[in-house]
Scaffold this motif. Structure first.
Motif, PDB file in Angstrom:
ATOM      1  N   HIS A 189      62.339  51.779  63.029  1.00  0.00           N
ATOM      2  CA  HIS A 189      61.557  50.773  63.750  1.00  0.00           C
ATOM      3  C   HIS A 189      60.062  51.054  63.719  1.00  0.00           C
ATOM      4  CE1 HIS A 189      65.409  49.390  65.030  1.00  0.00           C
ATOM      5  NE2 HIS A 189      65.631  50.418  65.808  1.00  0.00           N
ATOM      6  N   TYR A 203      57.145  49.593  63.283  1.00  0.00           N
ATOM      7  CA  TYR A 203      56.568  48.250  63.187  1.00  0.00           C
ATOM      8  C   TYR A 203      55.083  48.269  62.834  1.00  0.00           C
ATOM      9  CZ  TYR A 203      54.479  48.852  67.796  1.00  0.00           C
ATOM     10  OH  TYR A 203      53.734  49.289  68.847  1.00  0.00           O
ATOM     11  N   THR A 222      54.629  47.620  59.128  1.00  0.00           N
ATOM     12  CA  THR A 222      55.283  46.435  58.591  1.00  0.00           C
ATOM     13  C   THR A 222      54.336  45.245  58.670  1.00  0.00           C
ATOM     14  OG1 THR A 222      57.390  47.291  59.378  1.00  0.00           O
ATOM     15  CG2 THR A 222      57.324  44.982  58.760  1.00  0.00           C
ATOM     16  N   SER A 265      55.343  42.154  57.228  1.00  0.00           N
ATOM     17  CA  SER A 265      56.138  40.936  57.068  1.00  0.00           C
ATOM     18  C   SER A 265      56.542  40.379  58.432  1.00  0.00           C
ATOM     19  CB  SER A 265      57.379  41.227  56.225  1.00  0.00           C
ATOM     20  OG  SER A 265      58.239  42.097  56.936  1.00  0.00           O
ATOM     21  N   SER A 266      57.334  39.336  58.402  1.00  0.00           N
ATOM     22  CA  SER A 266      57.789  38.713  59.648  1.00  0.00           C
ATOM     23  C   SER A 266      58.776  39.593  60.407  1.00  0.00           C
ATOM     24  CB  SER A 266      58.436  37.363  59.347  1.00  0.00           C
ATOM     25  OG  SER A 266      59.579  37.544  58.542  1.00  0.00           O
ATOM     26  N   THR A 267      59.320  40.607  59.759  1.00  0.00           N
ATOM     27  CA  THR A 267      60.240  41.504  60.457  1.00  0.00           C
ATOM     28  C   THR A 267      59.504  42.502  61.342  1.00  0.00           C
ATOM     29  OG1 THR A 267      60.274  43.046  58.600  1.00  0.00           O
ATOM     30  CG2 THR A 267      61.973  41.330  58.632  1.00  0.00           C
ATOM     31  N   GLU A 285      60.324  41.878  65.036  1.00  0.00           N
ATOM     32  CA  GLU A 285      61.663  42.373  65.390  1.00  0.00           C
ATOM     33  C   GLU A 285      61.666  43.886  65.483  1.00  0.00           C
ATOM     34  OE1 GLU A 285      64.392  40.826  62.548  1.00  0.00           O
ATOM     35  OE2 GLU A 285      63.875  38.752  62.976  1.00  0.00           O
ATOM     36  N   ALA A 286      60.966  44.542  64.568  1.00  0.00           N
ATOM     37  CA  ALA A 286      60.883  46.007  64.602  1.00  0.00           C
ATOM     38  C   ALA A 286      60.162  46.477  65.865  1.00  0.00           C
ATOM     39  CB  ALA A 286      60.185  46.523  63.357  1.00  0.00           C
TER      40      ALA A 286
END
Length: 115
Positions: A61, A63, A66, A68-70, A73-74
């Motif tokens: 996790h 985040y 990251t 991207s769109s994930t 969520e992360a």
């Protein structure tokens, strides 16, 4: 708190989903969670689960890196695991309680030792 109520309720209603996921991944988490709920080996299991949750924070996790769109969520999963770790450490600090399997085993051992 609301986060755990909403998503916890979903887990209770659709109990086979999370159990199937952990069984498929080979993790003994439902068994460990049940042992903690009944107060068996609480302090040891709580520390193990806290270390596991901390490891997943850093492994799965992350985040911040990251784009991207994930990433959102992360981030949610990151803070969820941090909250879980806090709850586990609070349970560790408070102990398992009076009406648990740990306490029953402790009192039996003390009774047998005094005879």
């Amino acid at each position: 708190m609301l986060f755990f109520i909403i998503f916890g309720w979903q887990r209770i209603i659709e109990f086979s989903g999370p159990i199937g996921y952990t069984d498929h991944s080979g993790l003994p988490l439902p068994t460990l969670s049940a042992a903690i709920a009944f107060g068996a080996w609480t302090l040891t299991l709580v520390l193990l689960l806290a270390v596991y949750a901390l490891a997943t924070v850093f492994i799965a996790h992350h985040y911040c890196t990251t784009t991207s769109s994930t990433g959102f969520e992360a981030e949610i999963n990151f803070y969820r695991n941090i909250s879980i770790i806090g709850g586990l450490l609070a349970l560790f600090a408070m102990g398992s309680g009076r009406y648990t399997l740990d306490e029953i085993l402790r009192s039996r051992a003390a009774t047998h030792a005094s005879k």
